[in-house]
Design a protein around this motif. Structure first.
Motif, short mmCIF file in Angstrom:
data_model
loop_
_atom_site.label_atom_id
_atom_site.label_comp_id
_atom_site.label_asym_id
_atom_site.label_seq_id
_atom_site.Cartn_x
_atom_site.Cartn_y
_atom_site.Cartn_z
N SER A 99 7.66 19.32 -6.24
CA SER A 99 6.97 19.80 -7.79
C SER A 99 6.00 20.79 -7.91
CB SER A 99 6.12 18.46 -7.90
OG SER A 99 6.54 16.94 -7.75
N ALA B 184 4.96 24.85 -5.55
CA ALA B 184 5.23 25.68 -4.09
C ALA B 184 4.23 25.01 -3.24
CB ALA B 184 4.85 27.11 -4.48
N GLU C 277 11.47 20.92 1.84
CA GLU C 277 11.02 21.13 0.46
C GLU C 277 12.18 20.93 -0.39
OE1 GLU C 277 8.44 23.96 -1.22
OE2 GLU C 277 8.37 25.12 0.49
N ARG C 278 11.83 20.70 -1.69
CA ARG C 278 12.78 20.59 -2.72
C ARG C 278 12.33 20.98 -3.97
NH1 ARG C 278 10.83 18.31 -6.09
NH2 ARG C 278 10.43 16.22 -6.15
N GLY D 51 13.10 21.16 -8.31
CA GLY D 51 13.67 20.70 -9.67
C GLY D 51 12.75 20.74 -10.71
N MET D 52 13.23 20.08 -11.68
CA MET D 52 12.48 20.10 -12.87
C MET D 52 12.98 18.70 -13.68
SD MET D 52 13.23 23.79 -14.71
CE MET D 52 12.00 23.61 -16.12
N THR D 53 12.19 18.37 -14.60
CA THR D 53 12.16 17.20 -15.40
C THR D 53 13.68 17.25 -16.20
OG1 THR D 53 9.99 16.89 -15.74
CG2 THR D 53 11.29 15.36 -17.17
N ASP E 52 11.99 29.68 -14.03
CA ASP E 52 11.60 29.82 -12.79
C ASP E 52 12.19 31.28 -12.38
OD1 ASP E 52 9.44 27.88 -12.17
OD2 ASP E 52 11.29 26.63 -12.01
N ARG F 195 6.56 31.33 -12.17
CA ARG F 195 7.11 31.01 -13.37
C ARG F 195 7.44 32.25 -14.11
NH1 ARG F 195 9.55 26.37 -15.13
NH2 ARG F 195 9.27 27.40 -17.00
N LYS G 142 1.13 24.84 -13.37
CA LYS G 142 1.37 23.58 -12.24
C LYS G 142 0.10 23.48 -11.79
CE LYS G 142 5.31 21.51 -12.36
NZ LYS G 142 5.81 20.28 -11.60
N ARG H 61 2.89 19.43 -14.47
CA ARG H 61 3.34 20.66 -15.50
C ARG H 61 2.47 20.47 -16.90
NH1 ARG H 61 9.57 20.93 -17.26
NH2 ARG H 61 9.53 21.88 -19.30
P1 AMP Z 1 8.59 19.35 -13.95
O1 AMP Z 1 9.24 19.61 -15.09
O2 AMP Z 1 7.15 18.76 -14.10
O3 AMP Z 1 9.08 18.68 -12.90
O4 AMP Z 1 8.31 20.80 -13.42
C1 AMP Z 1 9.08 21.75 -13.06
C2 AMP Z 1 8.59 22.89 -12.34
O5 AMP Z 1 7.91 22.65 -11.06
C3 AMP Z 1 9.47 23.92 -12.06
O6 AMP Z 1 10.02 24.58 -13.21
C4 AMP Z 1 8.79 24.80 -11.14
O7 AMP Z 1 8.11 25.64 -11.91
C5 AMP Z 1 8.05 23.66 -10.30
N1 AMP Z 1 8.42 23.27 -9.07
C6 AMP Z 1 9.24 22.13 -8.83
N2 AMP Z 1 9.36 22.22 -7.19
C7 AMP Z 1 9.01 23.43 -6.97
C8 AMP Z 1 8.92 23.79 -5.80
N3 AMP Z 1 9.67 23.32 -4.44
N4 AMP Z 1 8.35 25.09 -5.44
C9 AMP Z 1 8.04 25.50 -6.54
N5 AMP Z 1 7.77 25.37 -7.80
C10 AMP Z 1 8.46 23.93 -7.88
#
Ligand code: AMP
Ligand code: MCA
Length: 474
Positions: A253, A255, A274-275, A277-279, A359, A374, A381, A386
């Protein structure tokens, strides 16, 4: 079956002190499904409770799109989500500002109604998430996308019904709800939800797993957290020691700072995976449980997902582990669009069909990715949440004492970024302004700090130059 109804009987979900086994959960959810069948969509109060679990599963059994509403949302945000989504019913405890018929949810209710599995292209969830400007947008996620993502994660992490999943993340975002609840149900691993993701609660859950043997086999712990959670666990040394018996710690979610990853390794003996993603895309990149850990790298594309890097003008960027470009993804886990916003949906995709994450990342020859930030300073974040700067600024400008507002995310040891509001106005009471935002948006979108200034730096076009604001180190 989206929710893996073939999984073995036994504990399905425990939230705090309340629990349901699989049969009881399905039966309570079937009662909800019977009452909402045919609705266009249902809004679910996203508090951390069994009621929320039963409501979400009920919606999915009925094939009715579920709209999770942040439990800490203020009136304006809640009203926006309810109206914009077209939800016909409110499931869960009544909340101020909601003018929908309320359907109470009772986890002790039982129904033996069985419902046909909805088609894979049916909408599973409409999840609201912030853009750089404007109110949150509804992200339409199909059952197919959710199933593809959960199966790919199960593969990456060797996640099976022998794992007990532990987390205390909100049940209204992808991390806590899709991975953390639907993932557990699809895979068939019991979920211990700790209500809040506090270090002591994770430690207590780690100890409780030892009492959850299945047929004489030892269960292993899979723990999810955002970086703030892991950083708090590292600082609380005794909680970290209790996690030593875990199988896998997963961070996502936002870094994960290197010192937190190293601190976890030292205190628990586990390097986290680590993983990323985005909504809109669900999880697209992940480190595998069976691969050596690389601190600071979020992993490779999941099965069914492809990634690439592009420069400012759409030109390819080398996968050399150093060159930075915008991360773009495509594949089975992607959303169907922003609800009712065809232009925003179109703008999110490149002409050749890739989703623009916004990103900045690097990729190496082996397909591993490192997220470096970003592309826009207006996407913040904080604690893994977000938050769009424009959304907070719009509310601040509605306060009678505020004339101008600029919101930025500043580096923060605990939250990753903290929301700072620069305000120009007359007789501003900073604490009152913070409460003003918390009451209208969500508590987690409130500025953590207010700085009163005489004017905001603007360019010749009148646009605020956020990089020139004092104290911003981005
Ligand atoms: P959300 O839509 O709330 O899931 O936010 C998505 C954003 O969270 C992504 O565009 C990234 O900027 C950030 N994000 C999610 N996972 C990571 C990660 N492991 N490392 C860095 N940023 C992340
Ligand atoms: C404080 N409080 C207030 C105010 N100030 N309430 C009203 N008005 C105010 N002005 C109260 C809060 O209600 C709360 O009360 C308490 O103070 C603490 O709130 P807060 O300080 O905001 O919480 P925190 O401890 O700083 O939260 C840290 C956290 C949280 C627990 C890590 O940020 C969190 O849960 N983050 C997870 C976010 C997440 O799941 N993101 C996933 C997005 P009380 O304690 O009584 O409630 S999905 C995603 O990103 C993708 C797909 C991905 O990759 O995963």
């Amino acid at each position: 079956m989206l929710l893996g109804a073939g999984a073995e009987p036994g504990l399905a979900v425990r939230v705090g002190d309340e629990e349901l086994d699989r049969e009881a959960l399905w039966s309570a959810a079937a009662a909800v499904a019977g009452r909402i069948a045919g609705a266009d969509a249902v809004a679910v109060h996203g508090e951390a409770s069994l009621r929320t679990v039963v409501a979400v599963v009920g919606g999915l059994l009925a094939g009715v799109p579920v709209v999770p509403v942040p439990a800490d949302s203020g009136c304006a945000e809640r009203r926006h989500i309810v109206r914009d989504s077209g939800a016909a019913l409110w499931l869960g405890r009544p909340q101020e500002g909601v003018d929908l018929p309320v359907l109470p949810v009772d986890p002790s209710e039982r129904s033996c109604r069985s419902l046909p599995e909805p088609a894979p292209e049916t909408t599973a969830l409409i999840m609201y998430t912030s853009g750089t400007t404007g109110p949150p947008k509804g992200v339409v996620l199909s059952r197919r996308a959710v199933a593809a993502d959960l199966d790919a994660l199960a593969d990456a992490w060797s996640w099976t019904g022998d794992d007990v999943l532990v987390h205390g993340l909100p049940l209204f975002h992808v991390h806590g709800l899709v991975l953390g609840l639907l993932g557990a149900l699809r895979v068939g691993s019991p979920l211990l939800h700790t209500v809040r993701p506090a270090p002591a609660a994770y430690a207590a859950a780690a100890r409780a797993i030892e009492g959850l043997d299945r047929r004489g086999r030892h269960r292993s712990g899979l723990f999810f957290g955002v970086p703030t959670v892991w950083s708090r666990i590292v600082r609380d040394g005794s909680a970290a020691r209790d996690l030593a018996g875990a199988r896998l710690l997963v961070s996502g979610s936002a870094a994960l700072p290197d010192p937190v990853a190293e601190g976890l390794r030292a205190a628990t003996g586990h390097a986290p995976v680590e993983r990323y993603g985005m909504t809109e895309s669900l999880i697209t990149l992940a480190a595998r449980a069976d691969a050596p850990r690389r601190t600071g790298w979020v992993g490779t594309a999941l099965a069914g997902v492809e990634s690439r890097l592009r420069g400012e003008h759409g030109e390819p960027v080398a996968s050399d582990g150093e060159s930075i470009g915008e991360l773009q993804v495509r594949g089975a886990t992607l959303f169907d669009g922003y609800l009712g916003l065809p232009q925003a949906t179109a703008a999110a995709w490149t002409g050749d069909g890739w989703f623009r994450t916004g990103d900045a990342a690097v990729r190496d020859e082996r397909g591993w990715h490192r997220v470096v930030g970003r592309m826009s300073v207006d996407m913040i974040k904080s604690g893994g949440y977000r938050i769009g700067a424009g959304e907070v600024e719009a509310v601040l400008l509605g306060h009678p004492a505020v004339h101008e507002a600029a919101v930025v995310g500043e580096p923060d040891d605990d939250l990753g970024q903290r929301i700072v509001a620069y305000l120009v106005g007359d007789g501003i009471d900073p604490a009152a302004v913070v409460d003003f935002v918390a009451a209208r948006l969500s508590v987690h979108k409130r500025p953590r700090e207010v700085r009163l200034v005489g004017s905001l730096p603007r360019n010749a076009m009148g646009k605020v130059q956020k990089k020139l604001l004092d104290g911003t180190r981005r």
